[in-house]
Enzyme design. Structure first.
Site, PDB file in Angstrom:
ATOM      1  N   HIS A  94     -27.180 -35.107  16.761  1.00  0.00           N
ATOM      2  CA  HIS A  94     -27.867 -33.928  16.220  1.00  0.00           C
ATOM      3  C   HIS A  94     -28.454 -33.073  17.355  1.00  0.00           C
ATOM      4  O   HIS A  94     -28.424 -31.850  17.285  1.00  0.00           O
ATOM      5  CB  HIS A  94     -28.945 -34.340  15.213  1.00  0.00           C
ATOM      6  CG  HIS A  94     -29.551 -33.185  14.472  1.00  0.00           C
ATOM      7  ND1 HIS A  94     -28.790 -32.285  13.734  1.00  0.00           N
ATOM      8  CD2 HIS A  94     -30.826 -32.751  14.362  1.00  0.00           C
ATOM      9  CE1 HIS A  94     -29.580 -31.356  13.207  1.00  0.00           C
ATOM     10  NE2 HIS A  94     -30.817 -31.617  13.579  1.00  0.00           N
ATOM     11  N   TYR A 120     -27.132 -33.694   1.868  1.00  0.00           N
ATOM     12  CA  TYR A 120     -27.506 -35.009   2.411  1.00  0.00           C
ATOM     13  C   TYR A 120     -29.011 -35.248   2.409  1.00  0.00           C
ATOM     14  O   TYR A 120     -29.470 -36.374   2.555  1.00  0.00           O
ATOM     15  CB  TYR A 120     -26.935 -35.218   3.823  1.00  0.00           C
ATOM     16  CG  TYR A 120     -27.443 -34.278   4.892  1.00  0.00           C
ATOM     17  CD1 TYR A 120     -28.725 -34.396   5.424  1.00  0.00           C
ATOM     18  CD2 TYR A 120     -26.622 -33.270   5.377  1.00  0.00           C
ATOM     19  CE1 TYR A 120     -29.176 -33.530   6.396  1.00  0.00           C
ATOM     20  CE2 TYR A 120     -27.065 -32.406   6.356  1.00  0.00           C
ATOM     21  CZ  TYR A 120     -28.350 -32.533   6.859  1.00  0.00           C
ATOM     22  OH  TYR A 120     -28.796 -31.681   7.811  1.00  0.00           O
ATOM     23  N   GLU A 121     -29.803 -34.174   2.239  1.00  0.00           N
ATOM     24  CA  GLU A 121     -31.251 -34.360   2.152  1.00  0.00           C
ATOM     25  C   GLU A 121     -31.657 -34.967   0.813  1.00  0.00           C
ATOM     26  O   GLU A 121     -32.813 -35.362   0.636  1.00  0.00           O
ATOM     27  CB  GLU A 121     -31.964 -33.009   2.339  1.00  0.00           C
ATOM     28  CG  GLU A 121     -31.812 -32.435   3.736  1.00  0.00           C
ATOM     29  CD  GLU A 121     -32.385 -31.036   3.841  1.00  0.00           C
ATOM     30  OE1 GLU A 121     -33.615 -30.918   3.954  1.00  0.00           O
ATOM     31  OE2 GLU A 121     -31.610 -30.066   3.786  1.00  0.00           O
ATOM     32  N   HIS A 152     -34.751 -26.697  11.013  1.00  0.00           N
ATOM     33  CA  HIS A 152     -34.641 -25.881   9.797  1.00  0.00           C
ATOM     34  C   HIS A 152     -36.037 -25.692   9.202  1.00  0.00           C
ATOM     35  O   HIS A 152     -36.430 -26.417   8.296  1.00  0.00           O
ATOM     36  CB  HIS A 152     -33.819 -26.602   8.723  1.00  0.00           C
ATOM     37  CG  HIS A 152     -32.365 -26.757   9.040  1.00  0.00           C
ATOM     38  ND1 HIS A 152     -31.405 -25.866   8.635  1.00  0.00           N
ATOM     39  CD2 HIS A 152     -31.703 -27.711   9.716  1.00  0.00           C
ATOM     40  CE1 HIS A 152     -30.223 -26.268   9.042  1.00  0.00           C
ATOM     41  NE2 HIS A 152     -30.384 -27.387   9.712  1.00  0.00           N
ATOM     42  N   ALA A 185     -23.393 -24.756  11.920  1.00  0.00           N
ATOM     43  CA  ALA A 185     -22.956 -25.508  13.097  1.00  0.00           C
ATOM     44  C   ALA A 185     -21.861 -26.444  12.616  1.00  0.00           C
ATOM     45  O   ALA A 185     -21.964 -27.017  11.539  1.00  0.00           O
ATOM     46  CB  ALA A 185     -24.125 -26.309  13.654  1.00  0.00           C
ATOM     47  N   ASN A 202     -19.894 -29.117  18.862  1.00  0.00           N
ATOM     48  CA  ASN A 202     -19.410 -30.383  19.441  1.00  0.00           C
ATOM     49  C   ASN A 202     -17.950 -30.535  19.054  1.00  0.00           C
ATOM     50  O   ASN A 202     -17.479 -29.880  18.120  1.00  0.00           O
ATOM     51  CB  ASN A 202     -20.228 -31.572  18.903  1.00  0.00           C
ATOM     52  CG  ASN A 202     -20.174 -31.653  17.387  1.00  0.00           C
ATOM     53  OD1 ASN A 202     -20.767 -30.837  16.685  1.00  0.00           O
ATOM     54  ND2 ASN A 202     -19.443 -32.628  16.882  1.00  0.00           N
ATOM     55  N   HIS A 214     -29.598 -28.984   2.404  1.00  0.00           N
ATOM     56  CA  HIS A 214     -28.354 -29.740   2.480  1.00  0.00           C
ATOM     57  C   HIS A 214     -28.284 -30.792   1.383  1.00  0.00           C
ATOM     58  O   HIS A 214     -29.292 -31.384   1.011  1.00  0.00           O
ATOM     59  CB  HIS A 214     -28.241 -30.458   3.839  1.00  0.00           C
ATOM     60  CG  HIS A 214     -28.232 -29.546   5.019  1.00  0.00           C
ATOM     61  ND1 HIS A 214     -29.385 -29.086   5.585  1.00  0.00           N
ATOM     62  CD2 HIS A 214     -27.220 -29.003   5.722  1.00  0.00           C
ATOM     63  CE1 HIS A 214     -29.078 -28.294   6.606  1.00  0.00           C
ATOM     64  NE2 HIS A 214     -27.774 -28.226   6.709  1.00  0.00           N
ATOM     65  N   MET A 268     -21.555 -29.956   7.251  1.00  0.00           N
ATOM     66  CA  MET A 268     -22.201 -30.566   6.079  1.00  0.00           C
ATOM     67  C   MET A 268     -22.847 -29.524   5.171  1.00  0.00           C
ATOM     68  O   MET A 268     -23.855 -29.814   4.518  1.00  0.00           O
ATOM     69  CB  MET A 268     -23.240 -31.589   6.553  1.00  0.00           C
ATOM     70  CG  MET A 268     -22.681 -32.665   7.466  1.00  0.00           C
ATOM     71  SD  MET A 268     -23.984 -33.710   8.133  1.00  0.00           S
ATOM     72  CE  MET A 268     -23.083 -34.612   9.406  1.00  0.00           C
ATOM     73  N   SER A 269     -22.284 -28.326   5.141  1.00  0.00           N
ATOM     74  CA  SER A 269     -22.936 -27.269   4.355  1.00  0.00           C
ATOM     75  C   SER A 269     -21.921 -26.222   3.927  1.00  0.00           C
ATOM     76  O   SER A 269     -20.719 -26.456   3.908  1.00  0.00           O
ATOM     77  CB  SER A 269     -24.026 -26.607   5.208  1.00  0.00           C
ATOM     78  OG  SER A 269     -23.436 -25.886   6.283  1.00  0.00           O
ATOM     79  N   SER A 322     -27.785 -24.883  11.409  1.00  0.00           N
ATOM     80  CA  SER A 322     -28.537 -25.739  12.326  1.00  0.00           C
ATOM     81  C   SER A 322     -28.738 -25.068  13.674  1.00  0.00           C
ATOM     82  O   SER A 322     -27.766 -24.696  14.338  1.00  0.00           O
ATOM     83  CB  SER A 322     -27.790 -27.050  12.568  1.00  0.00           C
ATOM     84  OG  SER A 322     -27.842 -27.846  11.423  1.00  0.00           O
TER      85      SER A 322
HETATM   86  N1  HPA Z   1     -19.601 -33.134  11.814  1.00  0.00           N
HETATM   87  C1  HPA Z   1     -20.261 -32.749  10.711  1.00  0.00           C
HETATM   88  N2  HPA Z   1     -21.193 -31.817  10.728  1.00  0.00           N
HETATM   89  C2  HPA Z   1     -21.464 -31.221  11.898  1.00  0.00           C
HETATM   90  C3  HPA Z   1     -20.807 -31.572  13.085  1.00  0.00           C
HETATM   91  C4  HPA Z   1     -19.821 -32.589  13.038  1.00  0.00           C
HETATM   92  O1  HPA Z   1     -19.185 -32.959  14.045  1.00  0.00           O
HETATM   93  N3  HPA Z   1     -21.318 -30.791  14.070  1.00  0.00           N
HETATM   94  C5  HPA Z   1     -22.240 -29.994  13.496  1.00  0.00           C
HETATM   95  N4  HPA Z   1     -22.335 -30.249  12.177  1.00  0.00           N
END
Ligand code: HPA
Length: 288
Positions: A259, A89-90, A65, A117, A242, A87, A218-219, A34
């Protein structure tokens, strides 16, 4: 992917379509996470092939992306870069998420450099930190959402692949060495993959920390599993975008703030990550 087609045939057709557009035989496959798509701008003499032009490739749908394979050279090495990953989740099944890894292997890649990320879980981490992935927790995979579920094609890899040493020791040594040469702090830790797309609850973050996770995203885990199944060496790197909150009384984030925060932190880190990535890509040839 066309489900009725044997996987090996789908891979061959996709690889053939790529070869028609680029004569490069990539030694290194790179997946950009990301906001880290600008890594693909480092490719010299680049040929860009949108995913939609490659048979059996799913389209990437997330902001940040834009989906394309980019073939060319970085630091004297031949590369194929996935600009934008797919992903779970998509809505793609794990087999579709990992299909491009198999195609990049078929094109000639022998090393996978995967970036993402991630949210920091280790209390010592800060936004902007880079974390070398030592190991992973593949929660969807452990729950059955596994890319190797179903009949195994023995020409692609073994039925029961080992995951010991999945994140290559030699490549991790190289990454540490290059980071030290650049005076850059490189964290190291365990990446936990969750399905998303909701960010984790504080209770889930506490659970993941107890389980040994240093970062969460998530990847990555499905791609790494399929890369190891195919025999690729893997180097994985997370950018901490984050800090994942473990406080159940924390104030909520509004709308897309989560995001956007990820994309902003990624943008700020791109020059640093790019410099380290270039040095590692240059060095990867000498560790083979
Ligand atoms: N959680 C899940 N996926 C992420 C995060 C997070 O805090 N930051 C970037 N991708």
């Amino acid at each position: 992917m066309t489900p009725e087609l044997p996987i090996s045939q789908a891979i061959a057709e996709a690889a053939q379509a790529v070869r028609r557009r680029s004569q490069v035989t990539p030694a290194i496959a790179i997946i950009t996470g990301s906001g880290l798509g600008p890594l693909a701008d480092e490719v010299e003499a680049a040929i860009t092939i949108p995913y939609r032009d490659i048979p059996h490739f799913p389209e990437s749908t997330v902001a940040g992306h834009s989906g394309a394979l980019v073939l060319g050279h970085i630091a004297g090495q031949t590369v194929v870069v996935m600009r934008g990953r797919l992903h779970f989740y998509e809505g793609y099944p794990p087999q579709a998420v990992t299909f491009p890894v198999r195609v990049m292997h078929a094109l000639g890649a022998r090393t996978l450099f995967v970036t993402n990320a991630a949210g920091g879980i280790n209390p010592g981490f800060q936004v902007g930190d880079l974390m070398l992935i030592r190991d992973h927790l593949f929660l969807p995979g452990m729950a059955g959402w596994h890319p190797l579920r179903g009949p195994n094609d023995d020409t692609l890899g073994p039925r029961f692949p080992s995951t010991l040493g999945a994140y290559d020791q030699g490549l991790r040594d190289l990454a540490r060495q290059k980071a030290a040469e650049q005076g850059l702090t490189l964290r190291e830790g365990v990446y936990a993959m969750v399905a998303g797309p909701s960010f984790e609850t504080p209770a889930e973050i506490r659970f993941l920390r107890l389980a040994g996770a240093d970062a969460v995203g998530m990847s990555t885990a499905p791609e790494v599993i399929v890369a190891r199944h195919a025999g690729l060496r893997v180097l994985g790197m997370s950018l901490i975008t984050n800090i994942a909150s473990d406080d159940s009384d924390a104030a909520p984030l509004l709308g897309e703030a989560g995001h956007l925060e990820v994309l902003e932190a990624a943008q700020a880190a791109v020059p640093r990550l790019t410099r380290l990535a270039r040095a590692m890509i240059e060095g990867i040839g000498s560790t083979e």
